[in-house]
Scaffold this motif. Structure first.
Motif, PDB file in Angstrom:
ATOM      1  N   LEU A 276      55.314  73.149 102.350  1.00 18.56           N
ATOM      2  CA  LEU A 276      54.135  74.361 102.829  1.00 18.56           C
ATOM      3  C   LEU A 276      54.569  74.751 103.807  1.00 18.56           C
ATOM      4  N   LYS A 277      54.947  76.230 103.514  1.00 23.77           N
ATOM      5  CA  LYS A 277      55.394  77.562 104.432  1.00 23.77           C
ATOM      6  C   LYS A 277      53.951  78.324 104.710  1.00 23.77           C
ATOM      7  N   GLN A 278      54.042  77.689 106.167  1.00 26.37           N
ATOM      8  CA  GLN A 278      51.997  77.970 107.552  1.00 26.37           C
ATOM      9  C   GLN A 278      52.236  78.994 108.069  1.00 26.37           C
ATOM     10  N   SER A 279      51.620  80.421 107.883  1.00 28.24           N
ATOM     11  CA  SER A 279      51.816  81.439 109.122  1.00 28.24           C
ATOM     12  C   SER A 279      51.034  80.875 109.645  1.00 28.24           C
ATOM     13  N   ARG A 280      51.934  80.883 110.855  1.00 26.75           N
ATOM     14  CA  ARG A 280      50.325  81.091 112.623  1.00 26.75           C
ATOM     15  C   ARG A 280      51.776  81.311 113.120  1.00 26.75           C
ATOM     16  N   TYR A 281      50.879  82.407 114.074  1.00 22.17           N
ATOM     17  CA  TYR A 281      51.019  83.218 115.529  1.00 22.17           C
ATOM     18  C   TYR A 281      52.219  84.373 114.928  1.00 22.17           C
ATOM     19  N   GLY A 282      52.150  84.654 113.763  1.00 17.05           N
ATOM     20  CA  GLY A 282      52.750  86.141 113.028  1.00 17.05           C
ATOM     21  C   GLY A 282      54.548  85.551 112.920  1.00 17.05           C
ATOM     22  N   GLU A 283      54.121  84.357 112.555  1.00 15.17           N
ATOM     23  CA  GLU A 283      55.482  83.171 111.636  1.00 15.17           C
ATOM     24  C   GLU A 283      55.867  82.324 110.678  1.00 15.17           C
ATOM     25  N   LEU A 284      56.146  82.661 110.177  1.00 19.86           N
ATOM     26  CA  LEU A 284      55.824  81.095 109.231  1.00 19.86           C
ATOM     27  C   LEU A 284      56.923  79.681 109.547  1.00 19.86           C
TER      28      LEU A 284
ATOM     29  N   LEU B  22      41.102  78.762 112.872  1.00 16.50           N
ATOM     30  CA  LEU B  22      42.295  79.719 113.237  1.00 16.50           C
ATOM     31  C   LEU B  22      41.975  80.798 113.274  1.00 16.50           C
ATOM     32  N   LYS B  23      41.342  81.377 112.626  1.00 17.91           N
ATOM     33  CA  LYS B  23      41.113  83.330 113.034  1.00 17.91           C
ATOM     34  C   LYS B  23      39.999  83.634 113.970  1.00 17.91           C
ATOM     35  N   HIS B  24      39.543  82.499 114.001  1.00 12.37           N
ATOM     36  CA  HIS B  24      38.285  82.645 115.052  1.00 12.37           C
ATOM     37  C   HIS B  24      37.560  83.529 114.670  1.00 12.37           C
ATOM     38  N   LYS B  25      36.480  83.328 113.532  1.00 12.90           N
ATOM     39  CA  LYS B  25      35.960  84.827 112.760  1.00 12.90           C
ATOM     40  C   LYS B  25      34.376  84.165 113.180  1.00 12.90           C
TER      41      LYS B  25
ATOM     42  N   TYR C  62      38.742  88.700  99.695  1.00 15.07           N
ATOM     43  CA  TYR C  62      37.164  89.212 100.882  1.00 15.07           C
ATOM     44  C   TYR C  62      37.643  90.552 101.438  1.00 15.07           C
ATOM     45  N   PRO C  63      36.959  91.801 101.522  1.00 22.41           N
ATOM     46  CA  PRO C  63      37.829  92.631 101.296  1.00 22.41           C
ATOM     47  C   PRO C  63      37.511  93.355 102.958  1.00 22.41           C
ATOM     48  N   GLU C  64      36.284  92.745 103.694  1.00 17.78           N
ATOM     49  CA  GLU C  64      35.939  92.859 104.892  1.00 17.78           C
ATOM     50  C   GLU C  64      37.175  91.780 106.245  1.00 17.78           C
ATOM     51  N   LEU C  65      37.151  90.311 105.320  1.00 18.58           N
ATOM     52  CA  LEU C  65      38.464  90.189 106.462  1.00 18.58           C
ATOM     53  C   LEU C  65      39.953  90.195 105.828  1.00 18.58           C
ATOM     54  N   ASP C  66      40.247  91.148 105.462  1.00 19.46           N
ATOM     55  CA  ASP C  66      41.441  91.303 104.610  1.00 19.46           C
ATOM     56  C   ASP C  66      42.067  89.878 104.275  1.00 19.46           C
ATOM     57  N   ARG C  67      41.909  89.202 103.493  1.00 16.90           N
ATOM     58  CA  ARG C  67      41.950  87.807 102.537  1.00 16.90           C
ATOM     59  C   ARG C  67      42.054  87.929 101.456  1.00 16.90           C
TER      60      ARG C  67
ATOM     61  N   ASP D 186      49.481  89.093 108.835  1.00 16.47           N
ATOM     62  CA  ASP D 186      50.367  88.132 108.662  1.00 16.47           C
ATOM     63  C   ASP D 186      51.287  87.198 107.389  1.00 16.47           C
ATOM     64  N   PRO D 187      52.593  86.941 107.936  1.00 13.18           N
ATOM     65  CA  PRO D 187      53.105  86.413 107.062  1.00 13.18           C
ATOM     66  C   PRO D 187      52.624  85.656 105.960  1.00 13.18           C
TER      67      PRO D 187
END
Length: 291
Positions: free
Chosen positions: A51-59, A202-205, A229-234, A258-259
């Motif tokens: 796993l390379k997990q994106s969190r706080y703008g880094e992998l 994680l994204k507080h949506k 998800y267009p609205e979430l840019d996900r 995010d990465p």
């Protein structure tokens, strides 16, 4: 006919049921031999991913584990059955576990989904998700009753303790079970979907249905499912084999700037892991690609 109804018909037709201990009750449905031999084995399927997990703008480097197993579920209490009962519902359970470190402190994320293999429920009977790290922990649970009953708990003031109900709709958490049963019933086109609980926490949506677009592609050996998800840019992309048992090979997640999160399969094994709980069993972790 919408994809949920088609999925239900496919599940009822296949009648898949498994058991993982002596308290589970096996039902001999008229199902293909490959399904019976695989999911009736009395073992769980454990797949480990790099796993390379994106969190706080880094992998962040880590591992992810998908643990699939069939078991009996008590529909009223919505918990695993301790005893065989005619009212129990067989489910395909998926526990997804992620482990990674952000700087000095670790993250642990777990999601559980219980998709019924017979009956009149179109979605998971229950979904839970929890995130633990040194700042605190958050928890979220969905119970499939007349509507989706959802409760959430968090150490953040703005999220606090929440309780809400939502009309039933597609669930991103369901996708990982659906593709292992009948990939052709994955939702395609435009529809409304509740995003994964991990993402929402994680994204507080806001916990609600969002417009989604799904597409299923196939090449010589794999299926590729794309969710946007267009609205979430996900964007979520899952790659899995196009023949039974539709083993997942990896996935990517893209959330805004995010990465990109990337997971690649290391290995898969069938085993009754609940019996492997002695010190001497720790060596098995090495064979699973786990530290």
């Amino acid at each position: 006919m919408d994809f949920f109804i088609r999925l239900l018909l496919a599940i009822v037709t296949l009648g898949i049921l498994g058991c993982q201990d002596s308290k589970s009750q096996e039902v001999n449905y008229n199902i293909p031999a490959e399904f019976k031999s695989y999911w009736y084995s009395g073992e769980a399927e454990i797949t480990t991913f790099k796993l390379k997990q994106s969190r706080y703008g880094e992998l962040r480097e880590g591992t992810a584990s998908l643990i699939y197993v069939t078991e009996d579920f008590v529909p009223e209490k919505q918990v695993k059955a301790d005893y065989a009962n005619d009212d129990n519902v067989p489910v395909l359970k998926l526990n997804t576990v992620k482990k990674f470190v952000t700087g000095v402190y670790p993250y642990s994320i777990m999601q559980s989904s219980f998709l019924p293999l017979k009956g009149n429920k179109r979605h998971a009977l229950k979904i839970t998700a929890s995130v633990q790290e040194w700042c605190g922990q958050v928890f979220m649970q969905l119970n499939n009753r007349d509507k989706f009953d959802i409760k959430g708990y968090s150490y953040f003031e703005t999220e606090g303790d929440i309780s809400l109900t939502l009309p039933k709709s597609a669930l991103e958490n369901d996708l990982w079970n659906i593709l292992r049963i009948a990939p052709s019933y994955l939702p395609v086109g435009e529809f409304e979907m509740i995003p994964s609980f991990e993402f929402l926490r994680l994204k507080h949506k806001e916990i609600k249905r969002y417009k989604a677009i799904g597409e299923l592609k196939q090449d010589d050996i794999t299926y590729i499912y794309l969710l946007n998800y267009p609205e979430l840019d996900r964007k979520l992309t899952i790659t899995f084999m196009n023949t039974f048992p539709y083993m997942i090979q990896g996935w990517t997640e893209e959330n805004g700037s995010d990465p990109k999160t990337v997971a690649k399969r290391i290995t898969s094994k069938m085993m009754p892991y609940w019996n492997k709980n002695h010190n001497e069993d720790q060596k098995i972790r090495t064979t699973l690609g786990l530290p």
